[in-house]
Design a protein around this motif. Structure first.
Motif, PDB file in Angstrom:
ATOM      1  N   ALA A   1      63.770 179.034 111.562  1.00  0.00           N
ATOM      2  CA  ALA A   1      62.646 179.419 110.669  1.00  0.00           C
ATOM      3  C   ALA A   1      63.192 180.024 109.242  1.00  0.00           C
ATOM      4  O   ALA A   1      62.598 179.891 108.376  1.00  0.00           O
ATOM      5  N   GLY A   2      64.202 180.822 109.309  1.00  0.00           N
ATOM      6  CA  GLY A   2      64.884 181.347 108.344  1.00  0.00           C
ATOM      7  C   GLY A   2      65.377 180.534 107.318  1.00  0.00           C
ATOM      8  O   GLY A   2      65.863 181.165 106.256  1.00  0.00           O
ATOM      9  N   THR A   3      65.800 179.232 107.867  1.00  0.00           N
ATOM     10  CA  THR A   3      66.382 178.442 106.718  1.00  0.00           C
ATOM     11  C   THR A   3      65.448 178.073 105.548  1.00  0.00           C
ATOM     12  O   THR A   3      65.909 177.711 104.528  1.00  0.00           O
ATOM     13  N   VAL A   4      64.114 178.173 105.690  1.00  0.00           N
ATOM     14  CA  VAL A   4      63.169 177.654 104.850  1.00  0.00           C
ATOM     15  C   VAL A   4      63.614 178.866 103.340  1.00  0.00           C
ATOM     16  O   VAL A   4      63.911 178.447 102.457  1.00  0.00           O
ATOM     17  N   ASP A   5      63.441 180.107 103.868  1.00  0.00           N
ATOM     18  CA  ASP A   5      63.906 181.123 102.830  1.00  0.00           C
ATOM     19  C   ASP A   5      65.334 181.156 102.231  1.00  0.00           C
ATOM     20  O   ASP A   5      65.384 181.307 100.933  1.00  0.00           O
ATOM     21  N   GLU A   6      66.209 180.658 103.164  1.00  0.00           N
ATOM     22  CA  GLU A   6      67.730 180.589 102.736  1.00  0.00           C
ATOM     23  C   GLU A   6      67.852 179.368 101.582  1.00  0.00           C
ATOM     24  O   GLU A   6      68.802 179.505 100.765  1.00  0.00           O
TER      25      GLU A   6
ATOM     26  N   ASN B   1      71.261 173.332 106.706  1.00  0.00           N
ATOM     27  CA  ASN B   1      71.541 174.297 106.340  1.00  0.00           C
ATOM     28  C   ASN B   1      71.886 175.566 107.491  1.00  0.00           C
ATOM     29  O   ASN B   1      73.225 176.025 107.149  1.00  0.00           O
ATOM     30  N   LEU B   2      71.463 175.592 108.476  1.00  0.00           N
ATOM     31  CA  LEU B   2      71.927 176.435 109.648  1.00  0.00           C
ATOM     32  C   LEU B   2      73.183 175.868 110.084  1.00  0.00           C
ATOM     33  O   LEU B   2      74.084 176.807 110.280  1.00  0.00           O
ATOM     34  N   ALA B   3      73.440 174.611 110.237  1.00  0.00           N
ATOM     35  CA  ALA B   3      74.552 174.141 110.622  1.00  0.00           C
ATOM     36  C   ALA B   3      75.647 174.397 109.826  1.00  0.00           C
ATOM     37  O   ALA B   3      76.831 174.859 110.176  1.00  0.00           O
ATOM     38  N   GLY B   4      75.379 174.608 108.318  1.00  0.00           N
ATOM     39  CA  GLY B   4      76.645 174.721 107.362  1.00  0.00           C
ATOM     40  C   GLY B   4      76.963 176.124 107.560  1.00  0.00           C
ATOM     41  O   GLY B   4      78.196 176.516 107.478  1.00  0.00           O
ATOM     42  N   ARG B   5      75.993 177.112 107.624  1.00  0.00           N
ATOM     43  CA  ARG B   5      76.573 178.346 107.813  1.00  0.00           C
ATOM     44  C   ARG B   5      77.001 178.834 109.397  1.00  0.00           C
ATOM     45  O   ARG B   5      78.047 179.480 109.305  1.00  0.00           O
ATOM     46  N   THR B   6      76.666 177.862 110.265  1.00  0.00           N
ATOM     47  CA  THR B   6      77.174 177.929 111.812  1.00  0.00           C
ATOM     48  C   THR B   6      78.761 177.638 111.565  1.00  0.00           C
ATOM     49  O   THR B   6      79.507 178.276 111.933  1.00  0.00           O
TER      50      THR B   6
ATOM     51  N   SER C   1      61.074 172.365 106.917  1.00  0.00           N
ATOM     52  CA  SER C   1      60.340 172.892 107.753  1.00  0.00           C
ATOM     53  C   SER C   1      60.636 173.995 108.750  1.00  0.00           C
ATOM     54  O   SER C   1      59.996 174.897 109.167  1.00  0.00           O
ATOM     55  N   GLY C   2      62.140 174.320 108.550  1.00  0.00           N
ATOM     56  CA  GLY C   2      62.632 175.171 109.420  1.00  0.00           C
ATOM     57  C   GLY C   2      62.141 175.115 110.967  1.00  0.00           C
ATOM     58  O   GLY C   2      62.119 176.145 111.978  1.00  0.00           O
ATOM     59  N   GLY C   3      61.761 173.703 111.461  1.00  0.00           N
ATOM     60  CA  GLY C   3      61.157 173.618 112.564  1.00  0.00           C
ATOM     61  C   GLY C   3      62.238 173.560 113.729  1.00  0.00           C
ATOM     62  O   GLY C   3      63.446 173.675 113.601  1.00  0.00           O
TER      63      GLY C   3
ATOM     64  N   LEU D   1      46.691 171.508 113.959  1.00  0.00           N
ATOM     65  CA  LEU D   1      47.580 172.638 114.130  1.00  0.00           C
ATOM     66  C   LEU D   1      48.378 172.942 113.003  1.00  0.00           C
ATOM     67  O   LEU D   1      48.906 171.915 112.216  1.00  0.00           O
ATOM     68  N   VAL D   2      48.227 173.896 112.586  1.00  0.00           N
ATOM     69  CA  VAL D   2      48.967 174.455 111.299  1.00  0.00           C
ATOM     70  C   VAL D   2      50.119 175.350 111.604  1.00  0.00           C
ATOM     71  O   VAL D   2      49.942 176.302 112.272  1.00  0.00           O
ATOM     72  N   VAL D   3      51.353 174.907 110.763  1.00  0.00           N
ATOM     73  CA  VAL D   3      52.303 175.870 110.905  1.00  0.00           C
ATOM     74  C   VAL D   3      52.689 176.619 109.706  1.00  0.00           C
ATOM     75  O   VAL D   3      52.871 175.521 108.764  1.00  0.00           O
ATOM     76  N   ARG D   4      52.754 177.561 109.538  1.00  0.00           N
ATOM     77  CA  ARG D   4      52.931 178.182 108.030  1.00  0.00           C
ATOM     78  C   ARG D   4      54.261 178.531 107.893  1.00  0.00           C
ATOM     79  O   ARG D   4      55.266 178.676 108.589  1.00  0.00           O
ATOM     80  N   GLY D   5      54.476 178.685 106.460  1.00  0.00           N
ATOM     81  CA  GLY D   5      56.051 179.233 106.144  1.00  0.00           C
ATOM     82  C   GLY D   5      56.970 178.071 105.929  1.00  0.00           C
ATOM     83  O   GLY D   5      58.346 178.047 106.115  1.00  0.00           O
TER      84      GLY D   5
END
Length: 461
Positions: free
Chosen positions: A107-112, A387-392, A80-82, A182-186
């Motif tokens: 939000a950037g985790t989805v693409d990553e 994913n963000l946690a791993g990079r952090t 979700s990148g939520g 409610l729609v959230v894209r990406g």
């Protein structure tokens, strides 16, 4: 409600042909530069980015069961990148711009994740999709409108989020009694066990050693003790998420909240035509008793929710087996949203735990003096947050002064959960109040029930 299989970790492994053969256990005492406890998403992503940054590092992962046994192999498959945690809570110890930066990073985790999957040849049934949360009564619609305004106030781009009318929501998915959405894209749908297993293979190719069937009994500065021997390492990273309470000294750190799922048999195309779910939307409902669903690669519906939310003493399930009452409850939600599914067989049911900090806000951190780091408490958003946690964690361990290392979740201090029986009473009271609130709202209350607001206040949700 009869199901073909209950437990056996999850349907996602049945989809892979069964549970994997375990890797070798720790053969005795050894040394490494870095020892990671837990081979779920957090541990695997952290190892991946550390090895990519410095191939010379000797990294060992110790895992009690097998890579992807926990939430990483049991979740709902929402990449979700939520950022559903309270932004205001992070704002108390940070700045507005820092919170917005964290929102953007999430939000950037989805693409990553998709980038790494493509680079490493991980086939995880990833399909880009929108998240659609539907409202089936006026109170739910009011909350979705509030959520929309909040996201826009926090600078979520207009093209990323939109409120939908009943007609617009129905054009996407024909949910019974829908009043809007409610729609959230990406975002994206994934097969979670495929992602976990593919990531484990990828880190092994990079030279990381994963020891499975190896239970950690204690850890301290410089050493991780297991039932198979000890690993001495100047850096130790805890990546145990919902199983953290099982480690000595961490019983009250993160509450292991239970979540359960069911999955239908593959639906015929004619039935998909009737319910109109063609865009692979990640589907949720705006009720307090949260539910989540996805359309799988094979054309099944996988639907999850809380069921029995918490086991006394922070106990966890046995191999994913869930209660009959929980299965019946999830099936009832499925039929309420999609009455046309009456008579469709439920093939598999399972459950798992997710980590919940006392303030319901996830954290990642590293104590350089002790050489001990951690990440987790994802409150159900772990597919992307890990994913963000791993990079952090990689940046923190390598002493990189990066934007990720300065995000407001880094080294965040959270108070512990109350001792038993208070936390059992608190969590079960919260979900009972949610059920009553949902019933009253469905009967036409027209606004969010005060009982739900009290439940949130009771537990800090």
């Amino acid at each position: 409600m009869q199901v073909k299989m209950n437990g056996n970790v999850s349907f996602w492994y049945a989809d892979l042909g069964g549970l994997p053969e375990k890797r070798a256990a720790l053969p005795g005492d050894r040394e490494a530069d870095i020892c990671i406890i837990g081979a779920g998403y957090t541990g695997l992503w952290t190892a991946y980015y550390l090895k990519k940054a410095d191939p010379s590092l000797s990294i060992v992962i110790v895992e009690r069961e097998f890579a992807g046994f926990g939430g990483s192999g049991r979740n709902g498959g929402w990449l979700s990148g939520g950022f559903d945690w309270s932004r205001e809570k992070y704002l108390k110890t940070s700045s507005r711009q820092a919170v917005i930066s964290m929102q953007s990073a999430m939000a950037g985790t989805v693409d990553e994740v998709i980038r790494v999957a493509e680079t490493e040849g991980i086939d995880a049934d990833i399909v880009r999709a929108d998240n659609l949360v539907v409202a089936t009564n006026a109170a739910q619609m009011g909350r979705l409108a509030d959520d929309y305004r909040s996201m826009r106030d926090w600078e979520v781009p207009a093209e990323k989020v939109a409120l939908l009318s009943a007609r617009e929501a129905t054009e996407r998915v024909r949910v019974e009694g829908v009043q809007g959405g409610l729609v959230v894209r990406g975002m994206a749908r994934v097969q979670p066990a495929k992602l976990a297993r593919g990531l484990a293979d990828a880190v092994e190719r990079l030279g990381v050693t994963i020891y499975e069937g190896t239970a950690v009994t204690a850890y301290r500065k410089g050493v991780v003790e297991t039932d198979r021997g000890s690993v001495r390492a100047p850096v130790i990273l805890r990546a145990t998420e919902g199983f953290t309470a099982g480690l000595p000294g961490h019983e009250r750190e993160w509450l292991p909240l239970n979540s359960a799922q069911i999955v239908t048999e593959p639906l015929p195309e004619a039935l998909w035509d009737e319910i109109g779910w063609r865009g692979h939307e990640l589907l949720g409902e705006g009720a307090h008793a949260y539910c989540y669903a996805q359309r799988t690669r094979e054309g099944r519906i996988a639907m999850g929710g809380r069921g029995v939310p918490y086991r006394f003493g922070s106990r966890t399930d046995v191999n994913g087996q869930t209660q009959d009452a929980t299965i019946a409850q999830l099936h009832a939600i499925l039929l309420r949203l999609f009455p046309k599914l009456k008579g469709v067989r439920i093939d598999h049911a399972w459950c798992g735990v997710l980590g919940v900090p006392r303030d319901w806000c996830t954290t990642a951190g590293f104590d350089a003096a002790k050489g001990i780091g951690w990440a987790g408490g994802y409150v159900g958003l772990g597919v992307s947050s890990s994913n963000l946690a791993g990079r952090t964690l990689a940046d923190l361990v390598l002493k990189r002064d990066t934007e990720l290392a300065r995000l407001p979740w880094v080294n965040r201090t959270v108070r512990r959960w109350e001792p038993e029986p208070l936390r059992w009473l608190g969590v079960h009271t919260m979900y009972q109040l949610y059920k009553i609130a949902d019933r009253r709202e469905a009967e036409g209350l027209g606004r969010t029930s005060r009982l739900a607001r009290f439940a949130d206040k009771l537990t800090g949700h």
